[in-house]
Design an enzyme around this catalytic site. Structure first.
Site, PDB file in Angstrom:
ATOM      1  CB  THR A 133       7.250 -23.661  62.441  1.00 37.90           C
ATOM      2  OG1 THR A 133       7.433 -23.028  63.809  1.00 37.90           O
ATOM      3  CG2 THR A 133       6.320 -22.426  61.604  1.00 37.90           C
ATOM      4  CG  ASP A 134       5.907 -24.213  67.590  1.00 37.44           C
ATOM      5  OD1 ASP A 134       6.613 -23.596  66.988  1.00 37.44           O
ATOM      6  OD2 ASP A 134       6.247 -24.649  68.979  1.00 37.44           O
ATOM      7  CE1 TYR A 159      10.078 -19.997  59.468  1.00 34.20           C
ATOM      8  CE2 TYR A 159       9.274 -19.421  61.677  1.00 34.20           C
ATOM      9  CZ  TYR A 159       9.731 -20.362  60.543  1.00 34.20           C
ATOM     10  OH  TYR A 159      10.040 -21.598  60.959  1.00 34.20           O
TER      11      TYR A 159
HETATM   12  P1  NAD Z   1      17.706 -23.609  58.089  1.00 34.94           P
HETATM   13  O1  NAD Z   1      17.543 -21.996  57.837  1.00 34.94           O
HETATM   14  O2  NAD Z   1      18.754 -24.096  59.103  1.00 34.94           O
HETATM   15  O3  NAD Z   1      17.742 -24.276  56.589  1.00 34.94           O
HETATM   16  C1  NAD Z   1      17.212 -23.870  55.566  1.00 34.94           C
HETATM   17  C2  NAD Z   1      17.925 -24.836  54.483  1.00 34.94           C
HETATM   18  O4  NAD Z   1      16.916 -24.361  53.184  1.00 34.94           O
HETATM   19  C3  NAD Z   1      19.252 -24.124  54.122  1.00 34.94           C
HETATM   20  O5  NAD Z   1      19.858 -25.098  53.865  1.00 34.94           O
HETATM   21  C4  NAD Z   1      18.914 -23.128  52.881  1.00 34.94           C
HETATM   22  O6  NAD Z   1      20.116 -23.220  52.043  1.00 34.94           O
HETATM   23  C5  NAD Z   1      17.846 -23.824  52.041  1.00 34.94           C
HETATM   24  N1  NAD Z   1      17.014 -23.080  51.401  1.00 34.94           N
HETATM   25  C6  NAD Z   1      16.499 -21.791  51.610  1.00 34.94           C
HETATM   26  N2  NAD Z   1      15.666 -21.426  50.751  1.00 34.94           N
HETATM   27  C7  NAD Z   1      16.060 -22.080  49.544  1.00 34.94           C
HETATM   28  C8  NAD Z   1      15.384 -21.721  48.349  1.00 34.94           C
HETATM   29  N3  NAD Z   1      14.794 -21.103  47.907  1.00 34.94           N
HETATM   30  N4  NAD Z   1      15.767 -23.235  47.550  1.00 34.94           N
HETATM   31  C9  NAD Z   1      16.434 -24.249  48.012  1.00 34.94           C
HETATM   32  N5  NAD Z   1      16.603 -24.112  49.247  1.00 34.94           N
HETATM   33  C10 NAD Z   1      16.662 -23.162  50.024  1.00 34.94           C
HETATM   34  O7  NAD Z   1      16.351 -24.165  58.530  1.00 34.94           O
HETATM   35  P2  NAD Z   1      15.944 -25.229  59.765  1.00 34.94           P
HETATM   36  O8  NAD Z   1      16.140 -24.713  61.219  1.00 34.94           O
HETATM   37  O9  NAD Z   1      16.842 -26.546  59.495  1.00 34.94           O
HETATM   38  O10 NAD Z   1      14.186 -25.481  59.238  1.00 34.94           O
HETATM   39  C11 NAD Z   1      13.875 -26.391  58.262  1.00 34.94           C
HETATM   40  C12 NAD Z   1      12.578 -26.429  58.273  1.00 34.94           C
HETATM   41  O11 NAD Z   1      11.803 -26.735  59.453  1.00 34.94           O
HETATM   42  C13 NAD Z   1      11.837 -24.834  57.656  1.00 34.94           C
HETATM   43  O12 NAD Z   1      10.802 -25.168  56.902  1.00 34.94           O
HETATM   44  C14 NAD Z   1      11.444 -24.574  59.052  1.00 34.94           C
HETATM   45  O13 NAD Z   1      10.451 -23.596  58.913  1.00 34.94           O
HETATM   46  C15 NAD Z   1      11.099 -25.680  59.684  1.00 34.94           C
HETATM   47  N6  NAD Z   1      10.955 -25.610  61.167  1.00 34.94           N
HETATM   48  C16 NAD Z   1      12.156 -25.447  61.829  1.00 34.94           C
HETATM   49  C17 NAD Z   1      12.270 -25.574  63.336  1.00 34.94           C
HETATM   50  C18 NAD Z   1      13.417 -25.157  64.062  1.00 34.94           C
HETATM   51  O14 NAD Z   1      13.180 -25.107  65.449  1.00 34.94           O
HETATM   52  N7  NAD Z   1      14.696 -24.721  63.454  1.00 34.94           N
HETATM   53  C19 NAD Z   1      11.169 -25.888  64.184  1.00 34.94           C
HETATM   54  C20 NAD Z   1      10.182 -26.067  63.384  1.00 34.94           C
HETATM   55  C21 NAD Z   1       9.854 -26.371  61.924  1.00 34.94           C
HETATM   56  O1  DAU Z   2       8.754 -22.843  67.197  1.00 37.78           O
HETATM   57  C1  DAU Z   2       9.372 -23.282  66.102  1.00 37.78           C
HETATM   58  C2  DAU Z   2      10.493 -22.147  65.309  1.00 37.78           C
HETATM   59  O2  DAU Z   2      11.698 -22.047  66.472  1.00 37.78           O
HETATM   60  C3  DAU Z   2      11.034 -22.528  64.453  1.00 37.78           C
HETATM   61  O3  DAU Z   2       9.856 -22.390  63.369  1.00 37.78           O
HETATM   62  C4  DAU Z   2      11.985 -21.413  63.657  1.00 37.78           C
HETATM   63  O4  DAU Z   2      12.549 -21.899  62.302  1.00 37.78           O
HETATM   64  C5  DAU Z   2      13.226 -21.581  64.800  1.00 37.78           C
HETATM   65  O5  DAU Z   2      14.068 -20.382  64.474  1.00 37.78           O
HETATM   66  C6  DAU Z   2      12.725 -21.080  66.070  1.00 37.78           C
HETATM   67  O6  DAU Z   2      11.969 -19.975  66.248  1.00 37.78           O
HETATM   68  P1  DAU Z   2      12.501 -19.079  67.705  1.00 37.78           P
HETATM   69  O7  DAU Z   2      12.124 -17.537  67.213  1.00 37.78           O
HETATM   70  O8  DAU Z   2      11.640 -19.560  68.628  1.00 37.78           O
HETATM   71  O9  DAU Z   2      14.119 -19.307  67.936  1.00 37.78           O
HETATM   72  P2  DAU Z   2      15.230 -18.365  68.296  1.00 37.78           P
HETATM   73  O10 DAU Z   2      16.301 -19.477  68.460  1.00 37.78           O
HETATM   74  O11 DAU Z   2      15.389 -17.355  67.379  1.00 37.78           O
HETATM   75  O12 DAU Z   2      14.478 -17.877  69.677  1.00 37.78           O
HETATM   76  C7  DAU Z   2      14.079 -18.715  70.648  1.00 37.78           C
HETATM   77  C8  DAU Z   2      14.229 -17.472  72.048  1.00 37.78           C
HETATM   78  O13 DAU Z   2      15.143 -16.922  72.342  1.00 37.78           O
HETATM   79  C9  DAU Z   2      12.853 -16.396  71.364  1.00 37.78           C
HETATM   80  O14 DAU Z   2      11.926 -16.440  72.459  1.00 37.78           O
HETATM   81  C10 DAU Z   2      13.728 -15.303  71.147  1.00 37.78           C
HETATM   82  C11 DAU Z   2      14.880 -15.612  72.263  1.00 37.78           C
HETATM   83  N1  DAU Z   2      16.200 -15.313  71.768  1.00 37.78           N
HETATM   84  C12 DAU Z   2      16.735 -15.210  70.625  1.00 37.78           C
HETATM   85  C13 DAU Z   2      17.897 -15.029  70.373  1.00 37.78           C
HETATM   86  C14 DAU Z   2      18.517 -15.311  68.926  1.00 37.78           C
HETATM   87  C15 DAU Z   2      17.113 -14.187  72.603  1.00 37.78           C
HETATM   88  O15 DAU Z   2      16.607 -14.110  73.706  1.00 37.78           O
HETATM   89  N2  DAU Z   2      18.181 -13.846  72.208  1.00 37.78           N
HETATM   90  C16 DAU Z   2      18.819 -14.134  71.059  1.00 37.78           C
HETATM   91  O16 DAU Z   2      19.787 -13.579  70.725  1.00 37.78           O
END
Ligand code: NAD
Ligand code: DAU
Length: 351
Positions: A133-134, A159
């Site tokens: 992640t960033d 996190y």
């Molecule tokens: P998510 O929370 O939707 O999914 C995570 C998955 O991992 C789930 O299916 C969960 O069951 C599984 N998991 C958790 N713990 C586990 C374990 N111990 N063993 C096996 N499986 C396990 O997450 P996401 O948003 O899909 O993110 C996926 C990856 O991408 C993460 O590593 C996250 O840090 C990274 N990432 C996410 C974002 C974003 O915006 N969502 C951005 C950049 C990077």
């Molecule tokens: O930047 C990459 C990351 O983006 C990933 O690594 C994480 O897994 C992913 O969850 C996401 O993190 P953020 O904290 O940026 O995402 P989130 O959707 O939780 O929140 C986005 C922004 O919105 C953040 O500034 C917090 C704000 N927010 C979030 C929620 C859930 C609100 O204002 N209200 C809310 O209820």
């Protein structure tokens, strides 16, 4: 040929597995612990597909990993599995250390043992791709340049600290043992199958239910947004052509303030599913800020563009419209993920 995908029942992992199955002839083994964020429904369209095999298990289970690697002999591991929600990491950091740090360590050790045993002919082609992640880079001031791959790590939440630790482990396993690793650091994803604890899907499902749209603090925090399918195409490009040991930043060149995101979602819902109660923006509610809230993230994606020729296919305007439409088209999926555990989390975080 086979790849092993960890966390493939989560948001990004399931989009990646579905795209991979549609675009290649290779077999995929999905390993997922099915935490609250993992959902087998996301992969329902692969039921009966002989090229997909789902394994319910934990990345911290070394015996299971050894058995899976020996049985399926993957040419690559794509590692998504993680605890991913910043707010949950503030309430309970332990699970983040367990999965993101110890789990990644266990996976690296299993991969190293497997890779060491591989024959000379296949060993050099093996890849361990770590999805990160960033947020590991910390927070930017308004005018600071976007994060490059050499930006110092300054994680601010449990996190992001746990993800930074995992990135360091991956780097060390390459530097010390020669494991052929690749790392991607991506910005905020959005799109189908996004669990509605995160900003965009939460705003969509709350608006449709006539519930408050909780904006943290002043809503002027900035994130860079990337449509999830574009993240998946970036990972495919890095896996195919990335230089071993390198890190690639992935982003959409879409810096937006949270309040603007929420207003855009409201405007799309006003157009696609108007409410008899009036514009959805009436539901916007300012709530207490997230502790330690990072103010701004921005990704400089020039390295992946220059070296691998990757570009996002969607603009924010096209991607967010597809996303809102997807949630409108999948009410059963939305209803199923709003389980008792989901309601407990909403109560704990927002009550
Ligand atoms: P998510 O929370 O939707 O999914 C995570 C998955 O991992 C789930 O299916 C969960 O069951 C599984 N998991 C958790 N713990 C586990 C374990 N111990 N063993 C096996 N499986 C396990 O997450 P996401 O948003 O899909 O993110 C996926 C990856 O991408 C993460 O590593 C996250 O840090 C990274 N990432 C996410 C974002 C974003 O915006 N969502 C951005 C950049 C990077
Ligand atoms: O930047 C990459 C990351 O983006 C990933 O690594 C994480 O897994 C992913 O969850 C996401 O993190 P953020 O904290 O940026 O995402 P989130 O959707 O939780 O929140 C986005 C922004 O919105 C953040 O500034 C917090 C704000 N927010 C979030 C929620 C859930 C609100 O204002 N209200 C809310 O209820």
């Amino acid at each position: 040929m086979t790849i092993l995908v960890t966390g493939g029942a989560g948001f990004i992992g399931s989009n990646f597995v579905l795209d991979w199955a549609a675009q290649t002839a290779e077999k995929v083994i999905t390993l997922d612990a099915l935490t609250y964020a993992g959902n087998r429904d996301n992969l329902a369209s692969l039921a009966g597909n002989e090229r997909h095999h789902f394994v319910h298990g934990d990345i911290a289970d070394r015996a299971l990993l050894d058995q899976l690697l020996d049985t399926h002999q993957p040419r690559a591991i794509v590692h998504f599995a993680a605890e991913s929600h910043v707010d949950r990491s503030i309430h309970g950091p332990g699970a983040f250390i367990k999965t993101n740090v110890e789990g990644t360590f266990t996976l690296l050790e299993a991969a190293r043992a497997y890779w060491t045993r591989l024959g000379e002919d296949v060993r050099s082609d093996f890849r361990f791709l770590h999805v990160s992640t960033d947020e590991v880079y910390g927070s930017l001031t308004p005018d600071a340049p976007a994060f490059t791959e050499t930006h110092p790590f300054e994680p601010n939440s449990p996190y992001s600290a746990s993800k930074a630790a995992s990135d360091h482990l991956v780097r060390a396993w390459h530097h010390t043992y020669g494991l052929p690793v690749l790392t991607t650091n991506c910005s905020n994803n959005y799109g189908p199958f996004h669990f509605p604890e995160k900003l965009i899907p939460l705003m969509i499902v709350n608006a449709l239910a006539g519930k408050p749209l909780p904006v943290y603090g002043d809503g002027q925090q900035i994130r860079d947004w990337l449509y999830v399918k574009d993240h998946c195409s970036a990972i495919r490009a890095v896996l195919a052509r990335g230089r071993v040991g390198e890190t690639y930043n992935v982003g959409g060149w879409n810096e937006k303030a949270n309040l603007d995101i929420v207003r855009t979602v409201c405007a799309l819902l006003d157009e696609l599913r108007p409410s008899s109660e009036g514009p959805y923006a009436r539901l916007i509610t300012y709530v207490k800020d997230r502790p330690g809230h990072d103010r701004r993230y921005a990704i400089d994606a020039r390295k992946i563009e220059r070296e691998l020729g990757w570009r996002p296919a969607e603009t924010f305007e096209t991607g967010i419209r597809k996303t809102v439409q997807w949630y409108l088209d999948h009410p059963a999926w939305v209803a199923r993920v709003q389980s008792g555990a989901y309601r407990d989390w909403m109560e704990k975080q927002y009550a």
